[in-house]
Design a protein around this motif. Structure first.
Motif, PDB file in Angstrom:
ATOM      1  N   THR A 152       0.831  -1.209   0.000  1.00 44.85           N
ATOM      2  CA  THR A 152       0.000   0.000   0.000  1.00 44.85           C
ATOM      3  C   THR A 152       0.863   1.255   0.000  1.00 44.85           C
ATOM      4  O   THR A 152       0.545   2.238  -0.676  1.00 44.85           O
ATOM      5  N   THR A 153       1.946   1.228   0.764  1.00 44.68           N
ATOM      6  CA  THR A 153       2.874   2.367   0.785  1.00 44.68           C
ATOM      7  C   THR A 153       3.457   2.605  -0.593  1.00 44.68           C
ATOM      8  O   THR A 153       3.519   3.750  -1.073  1.00 44.68           O
ATOM      9  N   TYR A 154       3.871   1.539  -1.251  1.00 41.38           N
ATOM     10  CA  TYR A 154       4.510   1.666  -2.561  1.00 41.38           C
ATOM     11  C   TYR A 154       3.553   2.250  -3.594  1.00 41.38           C
ATOM     12  O   TYR A 154       3.895   3.168  -4.342  1.00 41.38           O
ATOM     13  N   ILE A 155       2.335   1.732  -3.643  1.00 41.29           N
ATOM     14  CA  ILE A 155       1.360   2.245  -4.612  1.00 41.29           C
ATOM     15  C   ILE A 155       0.991   3.686  -4.295  1.00 41.29           C
ATOM     16  O   ILE A 155       0.895   4.538  -5.183  1.00 41.29           O
ATOM     17  N   ALA A 156       0.761   3.984  -3.006  1.00 27.69           N
ATOM     18  CA  ALA A 156       0.375   5.344  -2.627  1.00 27.69           C
ATOM     19  C   ALA A 156       1.456   6.351  -3.004  1.00 27.69           C
ATOM     20  O   ALA A 156       1.157   7.481  -3.415  1.00 27.69           O
ATOM     21  N   GLU A 157       2.715   5.956  -2.884  1.00 27.84           N
ATOM     22  CA  GLU A 157       3.818   6.868  -3.193  1.00 27.84           C
ATOM     23  C   GLU A 157       4.074   6.989  -4.687  1.00 27.84           C
ATOM     24  O   GLU A 157       4.854   7.846  -5.101  1.00 27.84           O
ATOM     25  N   PHE A 158       3.460   6.149  -5.479  1.00 23.97           N
ATOM     26  CA  PHE A 158       3.578   6.234  -6.929  1.00 23.97           C
ATOM     27  C   PHE A 158       2.376   6.909  -7.568  1.00 23.97           C
ATOM     28  O   PHE A 158       2.458   7.451  -8.674  1.00 23.97           O
ATOM     29  N   ALA A 159       1.226   6.892  -6.894  1.00 22.26           N
ATOM     30  CA  ALA A 159      -0.036   7.295  -7.522  1.00 22.26           C
ATOM     31  C   ALA A 159      -0.200   8.810  -7.534  1.00 22.26           C
ATOM     32  O   ALA A 159       0.178   9.497  -6.576  1.00 22.26           O
ATOM     33  N   PRO A 160      -0.763   9.365  -8.609  1.00 28.46           N
ATOM     34  CA  PRO A 160      -1.151  10.786  -8.596  1.00 28.46           C
ATOM     35  C   PRO A 160      -2.180  11.043  -7.496  1.00 28.46           C
ATOM     36  O   PRO A 160      -3.007  10.172  -7.184  1.00 28.46           O
ATOM     37  N   ASP A 161      -2.134  12.221  -6.914  1.00 21.24           N
ATOM     38  CA  ASP A 161      -3.005  12.529  -5.778  1.00 21.24           C
ATOM     39  C   ASP A 161      -4.488  12.369  -6.119  1.00 21.24           C
ATOM     40  O   ASP A 161      -5.271  11.900  -5.300  1.00 21.24           O
ATOM     41  N   ARG A 162      -4.867  12.751  -7.336  1.00 19.36           N
ATOM     42  CA  ARG A 162      -6.276  12.714  -7.707  1.00 19.36           C
ATOM     43  C   ARG A 162      -6.802  11.299  -7.955  1.00 19.36           C
ATOM     44  O   ARG A 162      -8.004  11.083  -7.976  1.00 19.36           O
ATOM     45  N   ARG A 163      -5.891  10.323  -8.150  1.00 19.92           N
ATOM     46  CA  ARG A 163      -6.326   8.967  -8.493  1.00 19.92           C
ATOM     47  C   ARG A 163      -5.789   7.932  -7.515  1.00 19.92           C
ATOM     48  O   ARG A 163      -5.770   6.736  -7.802  1.00 19.92           O
ATOM     49  N   ARG A 164      -5.382   8.352  -6.332  1.00 22.26           N
ATOM     50  CA  ARG A 164      -4.791   7.420  -5.383  1.00 22.26           C
ATOM     51  C   ARG A 164      -5.790   6.354  -4.940  1.00 22.26           C
ATOM     52  O   ARG A 164      -5.431   5.187  -4.741  1.00 22.26           O
ATOM     53  N   GLY A 165      -7.044   6.730  -4.771  1.00 20.77           N
ATOM     54  CA  GLY A 165      -8.047   5.755  -4.368  1.00 20.77           C
ATOM     55  C   GLY A 165      -8.271   4.695  -5.428  1.00 20.77           C
ATOM     56  O   GLY A 165      -8.314   3.488  -5.132  1.00 20.77           O
ATOM     57  N   PHE A 166      -8.402   5.115  -6.673  1.00 15.69           N
ATOM     58  CA  PHE A 166      -8.633   4.176  -7.764  1.00 15.69           C
ATOM     59  C   PHE A 166      -7.446   3.237  -7.945  1.00 15.69           C
ATOM     60  O   PHE A 166      -7.610   2.012  -8.031  1.00 15.69           O
ATOM     61  N   LEU A 167      -6.232   3.788  -7.996  1.00 14.84           N
ATOM     62  CA  LEU A 167      -5.055   2.953  -8.216  1.00 14.84           C
ATOM     63  C   LEU A 167      -4.769   2.066  -7.009  1.00 14.84           C
ATOM     64  O   LEU A 167      -4.362   0.910  -7.164  1.00 14.84           O
ATOM     65  N   GLY A 168      -4.984   2.593  -5.805  1.00 13.09           N
ATOM     66  CA  GLY A 168      -4.783   1.765  -4.616  1.00 13.09           C
ATOM     67  C   GLY A 168      -5.760   0.605  -4.543  1.00 13.09           C
ATOM     68  O   GLY A 168      -5.434  -0.465  -4.007  1.00 13.09           O
ATOM     69  N   SER A 169      -6.961   0.782  -5.085  1.00 11.52           N
ATOM     70  CA  SER A 169      -7.960  -0.284  -5.022  1.00 11.52           C
ATOM     71  C   SER A 169      -7.540  -1.507  -5.832  1.00 11.52           C
ATOM     72  O   SER A 169      -8.023  -2.619  -5.588  1.00 11.52           O
ATOM     73  N   TRP A 170      -6.629  -1.325  -6.804  1.00 10.38           N
ATOM     74  CA  TRP A 170      -6.149  -2.477  -7.565  1.00 10.38           C
ATOM     75  C   TRP A 170      -5.351  -3.429  -6.696  1.00 10.38           C
ATOM     76  O   TRP A 170      -5.279  -4.634  -7.004  1.00 10.38           O
ATOM     77  N   GLY A 317     -18.904 -16.627  -5.238  1.00 14.74           N
ATOM     78  CA  GLY A 317     -19.666 -15.632  -5.991  1.00 14.74           C
ATOM     79  C   GLY A 317     -19.602 -14.259  -5.345  1.00 14.74           C
ATOM     80  O   GLY A 317     -19.506 -13.237  -6.036  1.00 14.74           O
ATOM     81  N   THR A 318     -19.649 -14.236  -4.012  1.00 15.17           N
ATOM     82  CA  THR A 318     -19.536 -12.968  -3.289  1.00 15.17           C
ATOM     83  C   THR A 318     -18.185 -12.314  -3.552  1.00 15.17           C
ATOM     84  O   THR A 318     -18.099 -11.092  -3.773  1.00 15.17           O
ATOM     85  N   MET A 319     -17.119 -13.100  -3.540  1.00  9.55           N
ATOM     86  CA  MET A 319     -15.789 -12.557  -3.786  1.00  9.55           C
ATOM     87  C   MET A 319     -15.654 -12.021  -5.215  1.00  9.55           C
ATOM     88  O   MET A 319     -14.977 -11.027  -5.456  1.00  9.55           O
ATOM     89  N   MET A 320     -16.326 -12.668  -6.145  1.00  7.87           N
ATOM     90  CA  MET A 320     -16.274 -12.177  -7.519  1.00  7.87           C
ATOM     91  C   MET A 320     -16.992 -10.832  -7.647  1.00  7.87           C
ATOM     92  O   MET A 320     -16.534  -9.939  -8.372  1.00  7.87           O
ATOM     93  N   VAL A 321     -18.098 -10.672  -6.913  1.00  5.51           N
ATOM     94  CA  VAL A 321     -18.792  -9.381  -6.901  1.00  5.51           C
ATOM     95  C   VAL A 321     -17.892  -8.305  -6.302  1.00  5.51           C
ATOM     96  O   VAL A 321     -17.799  -7.179  -6.813  1.00  5.51           O
ATOM     97  N   VAL A 322     -17.207  -8.644  -5.216  1.00  4.87           N
ATOM     98  CA  VAL A 322     -16.283  -7.693  -4.585  1.00  4.87           C
ATOM     99  C   VAL A 322     -15.179  -7.297  -5.567  1.00  4.87           C
ATOM    100  O   VAL A 322     -14.857  -6.112  -5.720  1.00  4.87           O
ATOM    101  N   ALA A 323     -14.604  -8.284  -6.254  1.00  2.00           N
ATOM    102  CA  ALA A 323     -13.526  -7.984  -7.196  1.00  2.00           C
ATOM    103  C   ALA A 323     -14.002  -7.104  -8.350  1.00  2.00           C
ATOM    104  O   ALA A 323     -13.269  -6.217  -8.805  1.00  2.00           O
ATOM    105  N   LEU A 324     -15.232  -7.304  -8.788  1.00  3.16           N
ATOM    106  CA  LEU A 324     -15.756  -6.533  -9.914  1.00  3.16           C
ATOM    107  C   LEU A 324     -16.123  -5.103  -9.534  1.00  3.16           C
ATOM    108  O   LEU A 324     -16.161  -4.218 -10.390  1.00  3.16           O
ATOM    109  N   THR A 325     -16.402  -4.861  -8.269  1.00  2.00           N
ATOM    110  CA  THR A 325     -16.860  -3.531  -7.839  1.00  2.00           C
ATOM    111  C   THR A 325     -15.798  -2.728  -7.093  1.00  2.00           C
ATOM    112  O   THR A 325     -15.997  -1.539  -6.845  1.00  2.00           O
ATOM    113  N   ILE A 326     -14.669  -3.338  -6.764  1.00  2.00           N
ATOM    114  CA  ILE A 326     -13.733  -2.683  -5.849  1.00  2.00           C
ATOM    115  C   ILE A 326     -13.087  -1.443  -6.469  1.00  2.00           C
ATOM    116  O   ILE A 326     -12.884  -0.428  -5.783  1.00  2.00           O
TER     117      ILE A 326
END
Length: 509
Positions: A152-170, A317-326
């Motif tokens: 999480t630290t690595y991604i957060a320190e690489f991500a643009p401020d405006r898209r940190r939530g989207f990129l971190g969710s990956w 099936g629940t986990m697949m829904v989570v993966a598709l919406t995260i």
């Protein structure tokens, strides 16, 4: 003169203070860290789905209920050593870099998980079998102590401020893909081999798959570069050390802060509020996570008497829904903020936990599926937001260590013990709604933590300059900073020169 001095006090951004993200490097960073998390959670998915089978292989002399509790006790032991891994890998990542530590944890996870698939059962070597399983779980837990916080630290320190939530969710997308792959593989093997085939040898196959997965993850991580935020911090420290050496002296205060002991002291004395907020949010996320991913399949089979394949398919099936919406949730946190997402999810958890479990207890497929879906949507609210929220609580020079310690303390005390506590309480009380009460308590803790959370969406990480995607955004950020610095200097100048008249000026504005 006064206005000029004030303007200098309120220093605006320079162009070199803004980091323009290199998109190919960003893609590699997100992919490599997500693959590592996939590897970690592949193991968790496998372990949760073969818990009953492992009980028969490693604890055959116990009753079926005791076998489940023993297996989950072994599962929980890995979490008891996670804080130790966090204490070792976290501060180490702040000193030598994120990339090296993440490569090390990847190797340890892959080897220890692969080793589980090679272990002889209780029937072959007796009591030594569960002991060897315990050793493998301890190694897994120790390595995991530096994995999620570092990723999480690595991604957060690489991500643009405006898209940190989207990129971190990956990152957590990798979590649930890994879980789905692991649990899906076990479901297929169970359907093909049957219970007897799984007990004889089929349980080994999912763990052996971890070897090739780990090799792929390690290859990708070795190709990574250090994060921009850490590199900037390391450059500043090197310049400070060089200046101190040139002056003929040393920097004992900074040396103490750079030491492991000095870092730990600083974390718990200067950042204790952030540590508590982090632990509260992690408790909320991980109690929900392990309740759904690790305990729910066993709950539906052992407590409710559901068919094993049906229970596994419902949770899968629940986990697949989570993966598709995260990633949708991650993008929403960039738009609406992290704090509102956590508060809404916590409130919904308190209100919906009991109805969800009542639906799961109903017969058939439809109503239990709806109950599982409710829990999955609650889980994704926290999963899609955490990777961007937690690293922003701490400054760059302490981020990996502080997050590792806070995260792993909370996970070991509350998250990883969830299956053990829930199964034990259900067995001792006979109340099948105990898991719902446990989730409600976690919702209350998460709501309190979210109330004290400082909003960080769209803002630079603590101790770092702005991160943007294009040169145009960088120029805009510098221009806006200069405008804001000039406005603040003007306001202070007016208040100093016209102490009685600035109220009228504020009203006119």
């Amino acid at each position: 003169m006064l206005r000029t001095l004030l303007r200098r006090r309120k220093k605006s951004l320079a162009y070199e203070d803004v980091t323009v993200v290199d998109r190919p490097r960003l893609r590699r960073a997100v992919t490599a860290t997500a693959v590592g998390n996939t590897m970690e959670w592949f193991d968790f998915g496998v372990y949760a789905y073969v818990a009953v089978t492992l009980g028969k292989v490693f604890f055959p002399s116990s009753s079926p209920a005791a076998q489940v509790v023993s297996t989950f006790a072994t599962f929980a032991v890995a979490f008891l050593v996670r804080p130790l891994g966090g204490l070792v890998f976290g501060p180490l990542g702040d000193r030598i870099g994120r990339r090296r530590v993440l490569s090390t944890t990847m190797i340890m996870m892959a080897v220890s998980t692969f080793a589980v698939g090679l272990l002889p059962g209780y029937g072959s070597i007796g009591f030594a079998a569960p002991l060897l399983l315990l050793v493998c779980r301890v190694l897994q837990g120790f390595s995991t102590g530096g994995e999620y916080a570092g990723a999480t630290t690595y991604i957060a320190e690489f991500a643009p401020d405006r898209r940190r939530g989207f990129l971190g969710s990956w990152l957590d997308f990798g979590t649930f893909v890994g879980y789905s792959l692991g649990s899906g593989l076990v479901t297929v093997l169970t359907a093909v081999l049957g219970d007897d085939g799984m007990v004889d040898w089929g349980w080994r196959l999912p763990f052996l798959v971890a070897g090739p997965l780990g090799a792929i993850g390690l290859y990708m991580r070795l190709r990574l570069e250090e994060s921009p935020a850490f590199q900037q911090e390391a450059d500043r420290a090197a310049e400070a050390a060089k200046a101190a050496a040139a002056g003929g002296g040393t920097a004992p205060v900074e040396d103490a802060r750079q030491s492991g002991k000095g870092r730990l002291k600083e974390i718990f004395t200067r950042h204790w509020q952030a540590v508590l907020i982090c632990m509260g949010l992690v408790l909320l996320y991980n109690v929900t996570n392990y309740m759904v991913t690790s305990y729910l399949p066993t709950y539906m089979t052992s407590t409710l008497g559901e068919n094993a394949t049906t229970a596994q398919l419902l949770v899968l099936g629940t986990m697949m829904v989570v993966a598709l919406t995260i990633t949708v949730v991650g993008r929403s946190s960039d738009r609406w903020g992290r704090r509102p997402m956590f508060m809404a999810g916590s409130g919904a958890m308190i209100l919906l936990a009991i109805p969800a479990f009542l639906l799961i207890q109903e017969g058939g497929i439809l109503l239990p599926a709806i109950g599982c879906l409710v829990l999955g949507l609650l889980l994704v609210t926290f999963a899609g937001t955490s990777a961007a929220t937690l690293p922003a609580l701490f400054p760059t020079r302490l981020r990996y260590g502080a997050l590792s310690i806070s995260f792993n303390l909370s996970v070991s005390l509350f998250g990883g013990t969830t299956p053990l506590i829930a199964s034990s309480l259900v067995e001792s009380t006979g109340d099948p709604l105990v898991p719902a009460y446990y989730l409600m308590a976690a919702g209350v803790v998460g709501l309190v933590a979210a109330l004290f959370l400082y909003e960080t969406a769209g803002k630079p990480l603590r101790g770092s300059g702005p991160m943007v995607e294009t040169e145009e955004e960088a120029r805009t950020a510098v221009a806006e900073s200069r405008t804001e610095a000039g406005r603040r200097a003007r306001d202070i100048w007016i208040r100093v020169r016209h102490p009685r008249g600035h109220h009228q000026y504020d009203e006119e504005r």
